[in-house]
Design an enzyme around this catalytic site. Sequence first.
Site, PDB file in Angstrom:
ATOM      1  N   PHE A   1      -3.177  -6.304   7.629  1.00  0.00           N
ATOM      2  CA  PHE A   1      -4.589  -6.084   7.424  1.00  0.00           C
ATOM      3  C   PHE A   1      -5.400  -7.365   7.612  1.00  0.00           C
ATOM      4  CE2 PHE A   1      -7.840  -3.739   4.722  1.00  0.00           C
ATOM      5  CZ  PHE A   1      -8.240  -2.980   5.791  1.00  0.00           C
TER       6      PHE A   1
ATOM      7  N   ASN B   1       3.863  -5.464  -1.203  1.00  0.00           N
ATOM      8  CA  ASN B   1       5.077  -4.654  -1.402  1.00  0.00           C
ATOM      9  C   ASN B   1       5.614  -4.131  -0.071  1.00  0.00           C
ATOM     10  OD1 ASN B   1       3.301  -2.735  -0.677  1.00  0.00           O
ATOM     11  ND2 ASN B   1       3.746  -1.323  -2.341  1.00  0.00           N
TER      12      ASN B   1
ATOM     13  N   ASP C   1       7.086  -5.568  -6.212  1.00  0.00           N
ATOM     14  CA  ASP C   1       6.766  -4.157  -6.433  1.00  0.00           C
ATOM     15  C   ASP C   1       5.492  -4.127  -7.276  1.00  0.00           C
ATOM     16  OD1 ASP C   1       6.437  -1.614  -7.255  1.00  0.00           O
ATOM     17  OD2 ASP C   1       8.385  -1.399  -8.231  1.00  0.00           O
TER      18      ASP C   1
ATOM     19  N   LYS D   1      -1.279   6.375  -6.288  1.00  0.00           N
ATOM     20  CA  LYS D   1      -0.512   5.903  -7.450  1.00  0.00           C
ATOM     21  C   LYS D   1      -0.365   4.380  -7.415  1.00  0.00           C
ATOM     22  CE  LYS D   1       3.975   6.570  -8.033  1.00  0.00           C
ATOM     23  NZ  LYS D   1       5.208   7.338  -7.908  1.00  0.00           N
ATOM     24  N   THR D   2       0.139   3.894  -6.306  1.00  0.00           N
ATOM     25  CA  THR D   2       0.396   2.456  -6.196  1.00  0.00           C
ATOM     26  C   THR D   2      -0.893   1.655  -6.313  1.00  0.00           C
ATOM     27  OG1 THR D   2       2.091   3.076  -4.626  1.00  0.00           O
ATOM     28  CG2 THR D   2       1.586   0.751  -4.760  1.00  0.00           C
TER      29      THR D   2
ATOM     30  N   TYR E   1      -7.601   8.190  -0.917  1.00  0.00           N
ATOM     31  CA  TYR E   1      -8.152   6.851  -0.700  1.00  0.00           C
ATOM     32  C   TYR E   1      -9.486   6.702  -1.446  1.00  0.00           C
ATOM     33  CZ  TYR E   1      -9.792   2.745   1.906  1.00  0.00           C
ATOM     34  OH  TYR E   1     -10.251   1.496   2.257  1.00  0.00           O
TER      35      TYR E   1
END
Length: 345
Positions: free
Chosen positions: A12, A33, A57, A90-91, A144
């Site tokens: 990114f 991660n 993580d 979730k992440t 998102y």
Amino acid sequence: MKKILVTWWAWFIWSHLCKKLLDEWNEVICLDNLFTWNKKNIENLVSNPAFTFVLHDVTQPFWAQVDEIYNLACPASPIHYQKNPVETIKTSLLWAINMLELALKVKARILQSSTSEVYGDPTVHPQPETYRWNVNINWIRSCYDEWKRAAETLFMDYHRQYWVDIRIIRIFNTYWPNMHPADWRVVSNFIMQALQNKDITIYWDGSQTRSFQYVDDLIRGMTLMMNNDKWFIWPVNIWTEYEFTIKELAEKVIELIPWCTSKIIYEDLPSDDPKQRRANNKLAKEMLWWEPSIKLEDGIEKTIEYFRNQLLQQQLGFSVKRDIIKWVTLYNMMKIVNAERIVDI
Ligand code: UDP
């Protein structure tokens, strides 16, 4: 010199941010991660002793004594984040909570990169920060949009409840050299298609609009927001006001690649694709004295240059590989021929 933590996805924009922070003599730690990963983007950073990369993580807490945190993590291409929507929401949320907890513990300033997606499919143009959205919480983009909206709430609540020193920016359609060639967003798609003389795929009739921003303008706005000491913390649009239709973008890309013989084809519009997006960036101008300075043509030209080099390198790599295979095959055939001769004799 500050110690700065950047949470990122390696393909990114953030390699550009890290480079700027390192150029300004800061120490930079990056956390990733490897959800969307390519080590190429950090190859030129790792040689710098002030840069540390940590594979972590992100659903687990992280501790480091830092002065600032840029929380930028989350794949932003619709195709990428929709591939694993549960993982995305979730992440990203757990990640935001972990970073806010860290900021609270070590008293760091923390910046959240939010998004134009929080406005949904807007009904007001241009969109000011005060616009109260037209969103669908159940659409395929929601994994998102909703985590980004929840993250803004979390940031404001950590500020109101615990006095965490926060900053929030909303960013929009940004493009940059070293985008992933298979990022599937419109700028990289059109440039890759045009460079290879493939059909340029416009979804719908191409009259939907976006305002495109070159990475350098965004990074400047982002660091200005982080460094503003006026307690100006509210969400601010870091975004160009110039609005283009997707068809205009396709035509611009074709015009900038003189040898391009691609033709435009029209395909179905992906579900819930916003029809118009244009920022109101008055607040950024007033509070940060920020204004975008790079014209679409100039930014697109630099991005074309990058992709062109990538393709050339790829082709060169292929032709070297092809030659090696040819010679190995020839060598093996010669061995067989020789063996037959030996038998004949
Ligand atoms: N789009 C397109 N052709 C492509 C990729 C995207 O016409 O090959 C359109 C897409 O439907 C959307 C706009 O370009 O209307 C911007 O899409 P992108 O995925 O880059 O970003 P978004 O703003 O939708 O997150």
